[in-house]
Design an enzyme around this catalytic site. Structure first.
Site, PDB file in Angstrom:
ATOM      1  N   GLU A  28       0.874  -1.176   0.000  1.00  0.00           N
ATOM      2  CA  GLU A  28       0.000   0.000   0.000  1.00  0.00           C
ATOM      3  C   GLU A  28       0.907   1.220   0.000  1.00  0.00           C
ATOM      4  OE1 GLU A  28      -2.383   2.686   2.987  1.00  0.00           O
ATOM      5  OE2 GLU A  28      -2.814   0.551   3.312  1.00  0.00           O
TER       6      GLU A  28
ATOM      7  N   CYS B 187      -3.231   7.608   4.884  1.00  0.00           N
ATOM      8  CA  CYS B 187      -3.149   7.189   3.483  1.00  0.00           C
ATOM      9  C   CYS B 187      -4.415   7.560   2.726  1.00  0.00           C
ATOM     10  CB  CYS B 187      -2.898   5.686   3.390  1.00  0.00           C
ATOM     11  SG  CYS B 187      -4.076   4.694   4.330  1.00  0.00           S
TER      12      CYS B 187
END
Length: 492
Positions: A238, A272
């Site tokens: 990620e 994020c």
């Protein structure tokens, strides 16, 4: 060998005793214990009970863990207390996933000599891929770190886990690892520290998959190592995400502007899912500017992140592509930064899309102004991959919302309506992934029940004796799990 020293982001002063880096010999020994642990041979129920014990043990030492993490991250005790509870709830979720059983995708096809070609008896199931390396994240010292989602899902899958600790919170990582390792059987869980340990772990021949949460540059370098091995392995990274948000005219209100500023600055923008790219009517800039001007910054996780943020926003401000519209308050202590809001027109954005979609990790965003929302439909599909994409609209704009959503569907793993992307629920229906550079593999999620699928590989038993089959595939379905029998999903 160098040691890893933690720091208090509020002051920049060292915190706690340093942690020694892991030597090559120590790393090899940890991996060898993982291989010998026999964790993949345990039953789903045994693993479920073990995950629940880990959750209980972490909850029991919450005061120490939260206090240590607050000193190393400055994220605040309320936020960290909630994050630790999220972490233990993730472990308990995967215990329930194990007991429910559909994660195994158990499939049985009975023999049929009348088909062309004739079909033998086939029984298919998913099994553990083997030992897994997990790279802890900087911005979530619990939920995406030592005992976070990657670790929980891998342990649930039957994969022993070796965590690469993040240097931003070494003492937090040490204490968390102590609790987890003491609760599980020997070798099932290990931890390594130090810059050199990461690449070595990825290249270790006994490691069969990697989970990573971090920067695009660091993730890409490790991805390349994983795929260039003599035996390439899956690398589930990620990485970066600008999380585009489209505000249609009917939702261009002061309330929406305040919500945006709150999401942008939450956790000093160190999420994020931070909304770093906003498309809004030109008439809304005044409200957005006022909201960000009234916001406050705070300390980032470490000095490197602070300097990276400042360098990025200074470079953006110095270009002729945007205008600096708003600057929030900077506490001016430790590793603190101020929120920043930039504006540009849609035409300029479209001509410089690569530059203006770069992620600036922290509380900074670019507002792209438009006059006609129809113009967005040609630009949105060109955006880089993101974890999320959001649309704010009124009830009278649903037809247009549907078309905007269709344009965003190809570039994001989660589509959000009239809410903000910061915050990721731990549930069966969650998708936390997206096209590159959001992740290295958009087929999978790193949050939610189906995150377990990353650590599982299929095996088919053809014409195998009944008594030698795993119980999940035996006649009569002794465990009562969901199975697909001759093409029909049920519990037969």
């Amino acid at each position: 060998m160098s040691a890893i020293q933690g720091y208090n982001p509020r002051t920049g002063e060292p915190f706690g005793e340093p942690i020694e880096s892991t030597s090559d010999a120590e790393l090899d020994a940890i991996v060898a214990k993982a291989v010998a642990s026999g964790w993949s041979a345990t039953t789903s129920e045994q693993r479920a009970e073990a995950l629940e014990r880990v959750a209980d043990a972490l909850d029991a030492e919450s005061e120490l863990l939260v206090s240590t993490a607050d000193s190393e991250t400055a994220l605040g005790r309320p936020r960290l207390s909630g994050e630790l509870k999220r972490t233990t709830n993730q472990l308990r979720l995967f215990a329930s996933v194990l007991r429910e059983g559909s994660y195994l995708e158990a499939t049985i096809d009975t023999a049929d000599a009348t088909t062309v070609p004739p079909r033998p008896e086939l029984r298919r199931i998913l099994r553990s891929i083997g030992p897994v390396a997990v790279f802890a994240a900087s911005n979530f010292p619990f939920a995406f770190s030592v005992a976070g989602g990657d670790t929980a899902s891998a342990l649930a899958a039957g994969s022993p886990v070796i965590v690469k600790a993040h240097p931003s919170h070494p003492r937090t990582s040490h204490e968390t690892a102590r609790i987890v390792a003491a609760t599980l059987p020997e070798g099932v869980f290990g931890i390594v520290h130090g810059l050199a340990a990461g690449p070595r772990l990825v290249q270790h021949p006994a490691v069969k998959a990697v989970g990573f949460t971090g920067s695009t540059g660091g993730g890409r370098a490790l991805f390349d190592l994983a795929t260039s091995r003599p035996e390439p392995i899956p690398f589930y990274g990620e990485l970066g995400s600008v999380n585009p948000t489209v505000i249609l005219p009917g939702a261009a209100t002061e309330e929406t502007a305040a919500g945006f500023a709150g999401s942008l600055t939450l956790g000093v923008g160190q999420f994020c899912t931070n909304p770093g790219l906003l498309f809004a009517p030109a008439s809304m800039v005044e409200a957005l500017t006022a909201a960000v001007d009234a916001s406050s910054g705070g300390p980032m996780l470490n000095e490197r992140m602070q300097q990276g943020y400042r360098s990025g926003v200074d470079s953006l401000a110095g270009s002729d592509l945007v205008e600096l519209a708003a600057t929030g308050t900077d506490p001016a202590q430790g590793y603190s930064v101020a929120p920043k809001l930039f504006t540009t027109e849609l035409k300029t954005f479209a001509a410089n899309l690569g530059t203006l979609t770069e992620e600036h990790f922290g509380p900074a965003a670019v507002v792209v102004t438009y006059t006609d929302p129809e113009e967005l439909l040609a630009v949105l599909p060109q955006l880089p991959g993101s974890l999320t994409a959001t649309v704010h609209a009124s009830a009278q704009e649903h037809e247009l919302t549907g078309r905007v959503g269709a344009a965003l569907q190809a570039v994001a793993g989660r589509l959000i309506f009239n809410a903000w992307p910061t915050g990721v629920a731990v549930a069966w229906g969650m998708q936390h992934g997206g096209p590159w550079p959001a992740t290295t593999n958009s087929l999978f999620t790193s949050v939610g029940a189906t995150a377990i699928r990353r650590w599982l590989v299929p095996v088919t038993y053809q014409s195998w004796p009944e008594e030698l089959l795993p119980p999940e595939l035996q006649a009569g379905n002794p465990l009562g799990i969901p199975r697909r029998f001759d093409g029909v999903l049920g519990t037969r």
